[in-house]
Design a protein around this motif. Structure first.
Motif, short mmCIF file in Angstrom:
data_model
loop_
_atom_site.label_atom_id
_atom_site.label_comp_id
_atom_site.label_asym_id
_atom_site.label_seq_id
_atom_site.Cartn_x
_atom_site.Cartn_y
_atom_site.Cartn_z
N GLN A 135 0.82 -1.20 0.00
CA GLN A 135 0.00 0.00 0.00
C GLN A 135 0.86 1.26 0.00
O GLN A 135 0.60 2.19 -0.77
CB GLN A 135 -0.91 -0.02 1.24
N GLN A 136 1.88 1.28 0.84
CA GLN A 136 2.77 2.44 0.91
C GLN A 136 3.43 2.69 -0.45
O GLN A 136 3.53 3.83 -0.90
CB GLN A 136 3.86 2.20 1.97
N ALA A 137 3.89 1.60 -1.07
CA ALA A 137 4.56 1.75 -2.37
C ALA A 137 3.58 2.32 -3.39
O ALA A 137 3.87 3.31 -4.07
CB ALA A 137 5.11 0.40 -2.83
N ARG A 138 2.38 1.71 -3.49
CA ARG A 138 1.41 2.18 -4.49
C ARG A 138 1.01 3.63 -4.23
O ARG A 138 0.88 4.42 -5.16
CB ARG A 138 0.16 1.28 -4.47
N ASP A 139 0.81 3.97 -2.94
CA ASP A 139 0.41 5.35 -2.61
C ASP A 139 1.49 6.36 -3.00
O ASP A 139 1.18 7.45 -3.47
CB ASP A 139 0.10 5.48 -1.11
N VAL A 140 2.73 5.99 -2.80
CA VAL A 140 3.79 6.95 -3.11
C VAL A 140 3.95 7.09 -4.63
O VAL A 140 4.29 8.17 -5.13
CB VAL A 140 5.12 6.63 -2.39
N ASP A 161 3.70 3.54 11.25
CA ASP A 161 2.80 2.40 11.49
C ASP A 161 3.47 1.10 11.05
O ASP A 161 3.40 0.08 11.74
CB ASP A 161 1.49 2.54 10.69
N LEU A 162 4.08 1.16 9.89
CA LEU A 162 4.75 -0.03 9.37
C LEU A 162 5.89 -0.43 10.33
O LEU A 162 6.06 -1.61 10.64
CB LEU A 162 5.29 0.27 7.97
N ASP A 163 6.63 0.56 10.81
CA ASP A 163 7.73 0.27 11.76
C ASP A 163 7.20 -0.37 13.04
O ASP A 163 7.79 -1.32 13.57
CB ASP A 163 8.49 1.55 12.10
N ALA A 164 6.08 0.17 13.53
CA ALA A 164 5.51 -0.36 14.78
C ALA A 164 5.08 -1.81 14.57
O ALA A 164 5.31 -2.67 15.43
CB ALA A 164 4.33 0.51 15.23
N ILE A 197 10.78 -6.29 4.33
CA ILE A 197 9.54 -5.53 4.11
C ILE A 197 9.64 -4.16 4.80
O ILE A 197 9.23 -3.15 4.24
CB ILE A 197 8.32 -6.33 4.61
N GLU A 198 10.22 -4.15 5.99
CA GLU A 198 10.41 -2.87 6.69
C GLU A 198 11.28 -1.93 5.85
O GLU A 198 11.03 -0.73 5.77
CB GLU A 198 11.04 -3.13 8.07
N ARG A 199 12.29 -2.50 5.19
CA ARG A 199 13.18 -1.70 4.34
C ARG A 199 12.44 -1.19 3.09
O ARG A 199 12.72 -0.09 2.61
CB ARG A 199 14.41 -2.51 3.91
N ILE A 200 11.51 -1.99 2.58
CA ILE A 200 10.69 -1.51 1.46
C ILE A 200 9.94 -0.25 1.88
O ILE A 200 9.86 0.73 1.12
CB ILE A 200 9.72 -2.63 0.98
N GLY A 201 9.43 -0.27 3.11
CA GLY A 201 8.77 0.93 3.64
C GLY A 201 9.71 2.13 3.66
O GLY A 201 9.33 3.25 3.31
N ASP A 202 10.98 1.90 4.04
CA ASP A 202 11.96 2.99 4.05
C ASP A 202 12.18 3.55 2.64
O ASP A 202 12.34 4.76 2.46
CB ASP A 202 13.32 2.50 4.58
N ARG A 227 13.29 4.81 12.39
CA ARG A 227 12.63 3.61 11.90
C ARG A 227 12.68 2.39 12.80
O ARG A 227 11.98 2.28 13.78
CB ARG A 227 13.29 3.25 10.56
N ASP A 228 13.52 1.49 12.44
CA ASP A 228 13.59 0.18 13.07
C ASP A 228 13.92 0.31 14.55
O ASP A 228 14.98 0.77 14.93
CB ASP A 228 14.69 -0.63 12.34
N GLU A 229 12.97 -0.12 15.38
CA GLU A 229 13.18 -0.02 16.82
C GLU A 229 13.62 -1.35 17.42
O GLU A 229 13.79 -1.46 18.62
CB GLU A 229 11.88 0.40 17.52
#
Lengths: 234, 234
Positions: A135-140, A161-164, A197-202, A227-229
């Motif tokens: 979703q994040q990819a398509r939205d951007v 949200d993705l990071d959490a 997947i978290e990196r895809i968000g980044d 990001r990554d906690e």
């Protein structure tokens, strides 16, 4: 109406932009589709399909190579030269999409290793995380298509949200590993897939920042949490 | 002897190249030093130093930003415009160095999480892996400095050693996790740190490929084996 030479230059510049945008959006959709397909093969435990996804990644790499050469040629020869921002943004966005494709292929690759162990009940969290990243990819990509810095900023904010969700999944997987030593190897694969997947968000966030940069130049973006906690998990 | 206008252009082009190279090499040395420092804080369990390393990463990011803007300005205004290869290679090398810096900072960040658990005996393998990555990075910077495609190709070939060592460490860490559930969390941090270092090796390889590209253009590089083999661990 008589066409002015200036109009001609503006038009050709717009044509160039549109063509370049079209290429980048096509590349972006390829990467998003790869990620969707990768998440699907994790669920279906389908090695053949996973191999196909890994193979497809070369097409995205080749497209990035082509686009970056095209961008530079256009930039150096044509009216785009006047706009440094567009050139840099296009090169960076192409590189980010290429990385998204790589991570999607990695998810597919690790799914094959996962299929060597009995099915795990823990892949649901991965699917949910992956769906958010798609979703994040398509939205951007839509924000980029529409030069919409506000929508890009929304994507960037939603990365938290993705990071959490990633951090939650990471901790959950650790507990499964502690409960049952036999799950350690497959859960480690899941940990790395979740990290991919978290990196895809980044990278979606990077693209969002480039859309902002395209529209507003170097004007400061609102600050954002890191990001990554999971690197503070104990 | 009378200086020809042509000589002047050639000289100024060389000056530009040298200045750009100097900037990239300075950035590269910063990233290599960050990685060395990060490996050192893992051994010494020094949180304060780790925080400093994480903070330093911003300087590398800023330098990448500056360099890529400079490259493009030079390219569009100056005699560099005729050489598409140099521009693309410089932009890509700067991005790869920036990523090496990021991964070094990640290693430092995770070392802080590691310090919350009792000392592990398993950090020796990480140091060895890291030392190899530092060597790869420094060697590829020298190859870039000297336009030495042969030396670059050697760095690229040696990435297989780093990958093999990473795969060995990955499997070793899995066995510790299986033997003692209390080691799962710290060993997971070590797994991710090892992965960060393996990725640094990939970026050194990318730089090596760009040195090849600088010298030989798009002439085919000899083929090379693929990287991370841990995704087939069972």
């Amino acid at each position: 109406m008589i066409t002015q030479p200036h109009d001609h230059i503006v038009k050709s510049h717009d044509d160039e932009r549109q063509r370049l945008k079209g290429e980048l959006l096509r590349m972006g959709e390829m990467a998003a589709a790869q990620l969707e397909a990768a998440l699907d093969v994790v669920e279906r435990r389908d090695d053949k399909a996973a191999e196909r996804i890994v193979g497809n990644d070369e097409a995205i790499d080749a497209l990035e190579h082509e686009i970056s050469q095209d961008v530079m040629k256009l930039a150096l020869r044509g009216p785009m030269a006047r706009d440094l921002r567009e050139i840099l943004a296009a090169l960076r966005i192409a590189a980010d999409i290429e990385r998204i494709g790589d991570y999607a292929a990695n998810v597919a690759k690790r799914s094959m290793a996962l299929n060597l162990s009995p099915p795990l009940p823990h892949t649901r969290g991965l699917s949910a995380l992956g769906a958010l990243a798609v979703q994040q990819a398509r939205d951007v990509f839509v924000a980029y298509r529409d030069d919409d810095a506000v929508a890009a900023q929304r994507v960037r904010a939603r990365d938290a949200d993705l990071d959490a969700q990633y951090t939650g999944l990471f901790r959950e997987l650790l507990t499964y590993m502690m409960e049952d030593a036999r799950s350690i190897t497959p859960c480690t694969h899941l940990l790395f897939m979740a990290k991919n997947i978290e990196r895809i968000g980044d990278h979606a966030t990077n693209i969002a920042e480039n859309v902002w940069f395209l529209v507003h130049g170097d004007d400061a973006l609102p600050p954002r949490d890191k990001r990554d906690e999971t690197n503070t998990a104990t």
